[in-house]
Design an enzyme around this catalytic site. Structure first.
Site, PDB file in Angstrom:
ATOM      1  N   CYS A  77       0.695  -1.305  -0.118  1.00 15.02           N
ATOM      2  CA  CYS A  77       0.268  -0.493   0.052  1.00 15.02           C
ATOM      3  C   CYS A  77       1.135   1.583  -0.102  1.00 15.02           C
ATOM      4  CB  CYS A  77      -0.814  -0.079   1.605  1.00 15.02           C
ATOM      5  SG  CYS A  77       0.013  -0.262   3.016  1.00 15.02           S
ATOM      6  N   HIS A  92      -2.430   7.214   4.594  1.00 10.68           N
ATOM      7  CA  HIS A  92      -1.163   7.119   4.404  1.00 10.68           C
ATOM      8  C   HIS A  92      -0.376   8.159   3.846  1.00 10.68           C
ATOM      9  CE1 HIS A  92      -1.840   2.972   6.275  1.00 10.68           C
ATOM     10  NE2 HIS A  92      -1.720   2.188   4.972  1.00 10.68           N
TER      11      HIS A  92
END
Length: 338
Positions: free
Chosen positions: A132, A244
């Site tokens: 990710c 993120h």
């Protein structure tokens, strides 16, 4: 007439599995039949697919011979056990676990970065979806490397708790709530308290001092972009639910400045550039939840080193960092190969 496909989402009750179902519905993927699949512990549960409600079916009972494309979102152990069964039945697999990512004969794909290697799927009928963090980094770094070869990147990540699944989100919520009523909640999912805290520990600690997450990011970037890329990573878990963020220092092989980097990224697929001329010229993780793009801001010259710049990357880790990337891979598959 458009061909339609039988699709299975394995791990459909998890964060990424649910998001995969959402994105397949949003993007009108040509589906004949959709299977929402999970372990026997989830039998009886239901998940949304557009305006439909799907009943969870058992992975143990799934006949892969009936499935054209299977999205695996249930972790490495499930992938290790069930993907060999799927490919024997001629089912095309897009795997979101780390199990196959570094296998030489299995493509590791970010469509904006290395789509030309997608053709290699035919070797094993498996395509790996990267980490990710590796995904948004590849979206940003590959167009830069294409124009001005990158020598080295130093990366610090700020990763939300959704990367550890729903249980990680629940732990942050419970610990945060307990602080306001003067209770203590011991960590269970994370190694230390995550509420009002952060720590540089994601994954297992390796003998070399790096964590498994840091090693994954470095090795996957080299597989996607090239072995010439030198990578140093520090991964930090932060008390954010979704989204993120990444601080990146990029050292190039030849002369470059922040303005040139900004111009390249303005034309890059999948990137939204936030100009330094704007007020509050940066993006925070809460602003990218539900967004498909990778956001880049705070581009500036590194005044301590020639041919180096700093920038800030933010994206929704459940969408482009996982589910969206896998659906984009499937879209390219059916467009070009299936």
């Amino acid at each position: 007439m458009t061909k339609k496909y039988n699709i299975a989402v394995i791990g459909a009750t998890g964060n990424v599995g649910r998001e995969t179902l959402n994105i397949l519905a949003e993007r009108n993927f040509p589906i004949n039949k959709i299977y929402a699949v999970a372990s026997n512990n989830s039998i009886g549960k239901k998940v949304s697919f557009g305006e439909q409600v799907l009943q969870i079916s058992s992975l143990d009972d799934l006949d892969f011979e009936e499935i054209d494309i299977a999205f695996f979102s249930a972790g490495s152990e499930v992938s290790k056990k069930f993907i060999p069964i799927a490919i024997v039945k001629n089912c095309m697999v897009i795997d979101k676990s780390s199990f196959f990512r570094l296998s030489e004969d299995i493509p590791l794909i970010v469509p904006e970065a290395n789509l030309s290697t997608l053709k290699d799927f035919a070797i094993k009928n498996i395509i790996s979806n990267p980490n990710c963090i590796a995904i948004p980094l590849a979206v940003v770094l590959k167009p830069l490397d294409n124009e001005i070869s990158i020598k080295r990147v130093v990366i610090s990540t700020y990763q939300s708790v959704s990367g550890a699944g729903k249980a990680g989100m629940d732990e942050l919520y419970d610990q945060t709530k307990s602080k306001y009523i003067f209770e203590e909640k011991s960590p269970n999912i994370f190694p230390k308290q995550i509420a009002f805290n952060l720590f540089p520990h994601i994954g297992d600690l390796n003998k070399d001092g790096y964590t498994s997450e840091e090693s994954k990011i470095a090795l996957e970037l080299q597989k996607i972009i090239g072995d010439h890329l030198k990578v140093s990573v520090t991964s930090v878990r932060v008390p954010v639910f979704v989204g993120h963020s990444i601080s990146v220092n990029i050292e190039f092989s030849s002369k470059v400045d922040a303005k040139e980097v900004e111009e390249i990224l303005e034309d890059a697929d999948g990137v939204v550039m936030i100009s330094q001329t704007k007020d509050l010229a940066y993006i925070s993780p809460t602003e990218v939840v539900g967004e498909d793009a990778v956001y880049v801001s705070r581009i500036r010259d590194d005044e301590s080193k020639e041919n180096a710049i700093n920038l800030w990357i933010t994206c929704d880790n459940l969408r482009k960092g996982a589910a969206l990337n896998s659906v984009q891979i499937a879209e390219e598959l059916i467009k070009t190969y299936l």
